[in-house]
Scaffold this active site. Structure first.
Site, PDB file in Angstrom:
ATOM      1  N   LYS A 135     -61.566 -65.716 -47.819  1.00  0.00           N
ATOM      2  CA  LYS A 135     -61.221 -65.003 -49.041  1.00  0.00           C
ATOM      3  C   LYS A 135     -61.373 -63.504 -48.834  1.00  0.00           C
ATOM      4  CE  LYS A 135     -64.463 -63.115 -50.201  1.00  0.00           C
ATOM      5  NZ  LYS A 135     -65.375 -62.152 -49.536  1.00  0.00           N
ATOM      6  N   TYR A 219     -65.371 -63.692 -56.548  1.00  0.00           N
ATOM      7  CA  TYR A 219     -66.264 -64.803 -56.894  1.00  0.00           C
ATOM      8  C   TYR A 219     -66.491 -64.863 -58.409  1.00  0.00           C
ATOM      9  CZ  TYR A 219     -67.686 -65.332 -51.982  1.00  0.00           C
ATOM     10  OH  TYR A 219     -67.709 -65.553 -50.635  1.00  0.00           O
TER      11      TYR A 219
HETATM   12  P1  NAD Z   1     -66.771 -58.366 -39.799  1.00  0.00           P
HETATM   13  O1  NAD Z   1     -66.412 -56.937 -39.857  1.00  0.00           O
HETATM   14  O2  NAD Z   1     -68.185 -58.713 -39.512  1.00  0.00           O
HETATM   15  O3  NAD Z   1     -65.852 -59.123 -38.726  1.00  0.00           O
HETATM   16  C1  NAD Z   1     -64.490 -58.872 -38.610  1.00  0.00           C
HETATM   17  C2  NAD Z   1     -63.995 -59.353 -37.268  1.00  0.00           C
HETATM   18  O4  NAD Z   1     -62.616 -58.990 -37.121  1.00  0.00           O
HETATM   19  C3  NAD Z   1     -64.736 -58.715 -36.060  1.00  0.00           C
HETATM   20  O5  NAD Z   1     -64.939 -59.683 -35.087  1.00  0.00           O
HETATM   21  C4  NAD Z   1     -63.758 -57.657 -35.566  1.00  0.00           C
HETATM   22  O6  NAD Z   1     -63.893 -57.415 -34.182  1.00  0.00           O
HETATM   23  C5  NAD Z   1     -62.420 -58.327 -35.882  1.00  0.00           C
HETATM   24  N1  NAD Z   1     -61.330 -57.347 -36.023  1.00  0.00           N
HETATM   25  C6  NAD Z   1     -60.111 -57.485 -35.487  1.00  0.00           C
HETATM   26  N2  NAD Z   1     -59.335 -56.435 -35.784  1.00  0.00           N
HETATM   27  C7  NAD Z   1     -60.083 -55.614 -36.536  1.00  0.00           C
HETATM   28  C8  NAD Z   1     -59.830 -54.351 -37.145  1.00  0.00           C
HETATM   29  N3  NAD Z   1     -58.639 -53.736 -37.059  1.00  0.00           N
HETATM   30  N4  NAD Z   1     -60.821 -53.771 -37.837  1.00  0.00           N
HETATM   31  C9  NAD Z   1     -62.020 -54.369 -37.979  1.00  0.00           C
HETATM   32  N5  NAD Z   1     -62.319 -55.577 -37.412  1.00  0.00           N
HETATM   33  C10 NAD Z   1     -61.360 -56.182 -36.702  1.00  0.00           C
HETATM   34  O7  NAD Z   1     -66.305 -59.015 -41.179  1.00  0.00           O
HETATM   35  P2  NAD Z   1     -66.813 -60.364 -41.839  1.00  0.00           P
HETATM   36  O8  NAD Z   1     -67.912 -60.048 -42.775  1.00  0.00           O
HETATM   37  O9  NAD Z   1     -67.049 -61.385 -40.812  1.00  0.00           O
HETATM   38  O10 NAD Z   1     -65.531 -60.724 -42.735  1.00  0.00           O
HETATM   39  C11 NAD Z   1     -64.377 -61.316 -42.202  1.00  0.00           C
HETATM   40  C12 NAD Z   1     -63.634 -62.052 -43.311  1.00  0.00           C
HETATM   41  O11 NAD Z   1     -64.466 -63.074 -43.831  1.00  0.00           O
HETATM   42  C13 NAD Z   1     -63.242 -61.188 -44.502  1.00  0.00           C
HETATM   43  O12 NAD Z   1     -62.004 -61.590 -44.996  1.00  0.00           O
HETATM   44  C14 NAD Z   1     -64.321 -61.463 -45.502  1.00  0.00           C
HETATM   45  O13 NAD Z   1     -63.903 -61.284 -46.852  1.00  0.00           O
HETATM   46  C15 NAD Z   1     -64.628 -62.911 -45.233  1.00  0.00           C
HETATM   47  N6  NAD Z   1     -66.015 -63.281 -45.587  1.00  0.00           N
HETATM   48  C16 NAD Z   1     -66.217 -64.343 -46.376  1.00  0.00           C
HETATM   49  C17 NAD Z   1     -67.490 -64.698 -46.743  1.00  0.00           C
HETATM   50  C18 NAD Z   1     -67.722 -65.903 -47.611  1.00  0.00           C
HETATM   51  O14 NAD Z   1     -68.818 -66.053 -48.135  1.00  0.00           O
HETATM   52  N7  NAD Z   1     -66.741 -66.784 -47.769  1.00  0.00           N
HETATM   53  C19 NAD Z   1     -68.574 -63.948 -46.308  1.00  0.00           C
HETATM   54  C20 NAD Z   1     -68.342 -62.861 -45.464  1.00  0.00           C
HETATM   55  C21 NAD Z   1     -67.053 -62.529 -45.118  1.00  0.00           C
END
Ligand code: NAD
Length: 362
Positions: A135, A219
């Site tokens: 999401k 949420y």
């Molecule tokens: P994060 O920044 O920790 O991870 C992002 C990942 O994408 C990294 O591995 C990064 O290397 C990669 N990436 C590839 N291209 C990129 C770019 N151009 N810029 C930045 N990163 C890039 O983020 P996250 O917290 O893991 O979130 C990722 C997704 O998961 C989002 O859509 C977020 O909304 C979702 N999320 C959902 C929940 C949930 O509870 N369902 C919780 C956290 C995150």
């Protein structure tokens, strides 16, 4: 591997959780045809994939971590060693489409920044893989529609990572309106936190699509929709900013009100500056409250009848097992692509209402 009652109960953390999960068959029925588990490849090995999804995939019964897609060589090596992932199941963003030929990957789980969801969901569908997408499903309702159409065309399933649909406390919140007097008349839902690093992608409009609203406000929208059990007709919204530099591109704090058929209303807030974490539902004579409401763990609840005593589950493991079951059994999910689309339509109406200052149709 045989799917035993004991294993099932262990997966959920407590036997009583069974009562909270409606779509689960009795133990005399096969849970799915054969003993196969779905192989899941995580795309994007950031915080959520590393600290929540990969550990949860060690606790799932119907799916397992079979592959990874990453742009960082060092991460590939680390994950390969930690999770025993064969080289043939490791991809980067460029050669990702070759996943089509890999029979040990059934599902692609997109865990990338929001702006990349559309591209990777469509590429996964074209490769013939089922998709779990984090999401918010995409940056706009138009993108969501394209993703749904691509999955339909390819004959694959699409699910959105709404982990709270798998949480016993939220299942109780969804049921509350059906358990007594005239049904829910008012919902208050709030989710926010103080965001750190000002350089992160969540504060860049091109990558995130928006600020607190897209990230955690979703949420609060979800909760109001599933507690009331109807779709909002219109919204009003107000936006506030204190950090003009940090939040130059995205929303910092928004409060909004949704009007539902039958006179039900919700009042919600989201913020990247203020911690908020509450869900309150009220009918004529009853109330239900979760606080904290939206965390991975440690949700606490009470009602006018007393404290809620519900088991804690690994939301992500239950979520992925539930999605896998829907794939095996070819059944509907309440966290489908269509559900993700509905939230994006509401978000678009909220942004429009905040900008115009007028009541806006969803
Ligand atoms: P994060 O920044 O920790 O991870 C992002 C990942 O994408 C990294 O591995 C990064 O290397 C990669 N990436 C590839 N291209 C990129 C770019 N151009 N810029 C930045 N990163 C890039 O983020 P996250 O917290 O893991 O979130 C990722 C997704 O998961 C989002 O859509 C977020 O909304 C979702 N999320 C959902 C929940 C949930 O509870 N369902 C919780 C956290 C995150």
């Amino acid at each position: 591997m045989k799917y035993t009652r004991r294993k099932f109960i262990t997966t959920l953390g407590a036997g009583s959780a069974l009562l909270m999960l409606p779509a689960i068959p009795t133990f005399s029925e096969p849970l799915f045809s054969g003993d196969k588990k779905l192989g899941v490849a995580l795309v994007g090995l950031g915080n959520y994939a590393t600290h929540e999804l990969a550990p949860a995939l060690q606790k799932t019964s119907r799916c397992y971590l079979s592959g990874i897609v990453t742009g960082t060589l060092a991460k590939a090596q680390k994950w390969k060693d930690q999770y025993n992932i064969p080289d043939k199941n490791i991809y980067n963003y460029q050669n990702f489409d070759r996943i089509a030929d890999n029979k040990s990957i059934d599902v692609v789980y997109v865990v990338l920044p929001n702006s990349m969801h559309r591209e990777f969901v469509i590429r996964a569908a074209k490769a013939g893989k089922h998709v779990f997408c984090e999401k918010p499903m995409a940056l706009s309702s138009k993108e969501c529609e394209e993703m749904i159409a691509a999955c339909k065309k390819a004959g694959v399933r699409l699910f959105v990572g709404y982990r709270l649909h798998s949480d016993p406390f939220h299942k109780a919140a969804m049921k509350f309106r059906t358990e007594g007097d005239s049904g829910v008349i008012y919902v208050q839902s709030e989710f926010g936190f103080k965001i750190g690093d000002p350089t992160q992608w969540r504060l860049k409009k091109a990558l995130a699509g928006g600020g607190a609203m897209m990230d955690v406000g979703i949420y609060a929208i979800q909760a109001a929709r599933y507690c009331i059990g109807k779709e909002p007709i219109s919204v009003t919204a107000q936006e506030y900013k204190t950090g003009y530099k940090k939040f130059a591109e995205v929303d910092e704090t928004i409060t909004w009100q949704m009007q539902f058929p039958g006179g039900h209303v919700s009042n919600s807030s989201t913020s990247y500056s203020v911690p908020l974490n509450n869900l309150y539902i009220s009918t004529e004579r009853r109330w239900f409250n979760l606080m904290p409401a939206f965390n991975y763990a440690g949700i606490k609840g009470s009602t006018n009848r007393g404290e809620l005593n519900l088991p804690e589950v690994n939301q992500q493991a239950v979520q992925m097992d539930t999605f896998s079951k829907c794939i095996f059994d070819n059944t509907e999910s309440d966290a489908s692509g269509e559900e993700g689309l509905k939230d994006l339509k509401v978000i678009e109406a909220i942004y429009k209402a905040a900008k115009s200052g007028t009541k806006t149709k969803v």
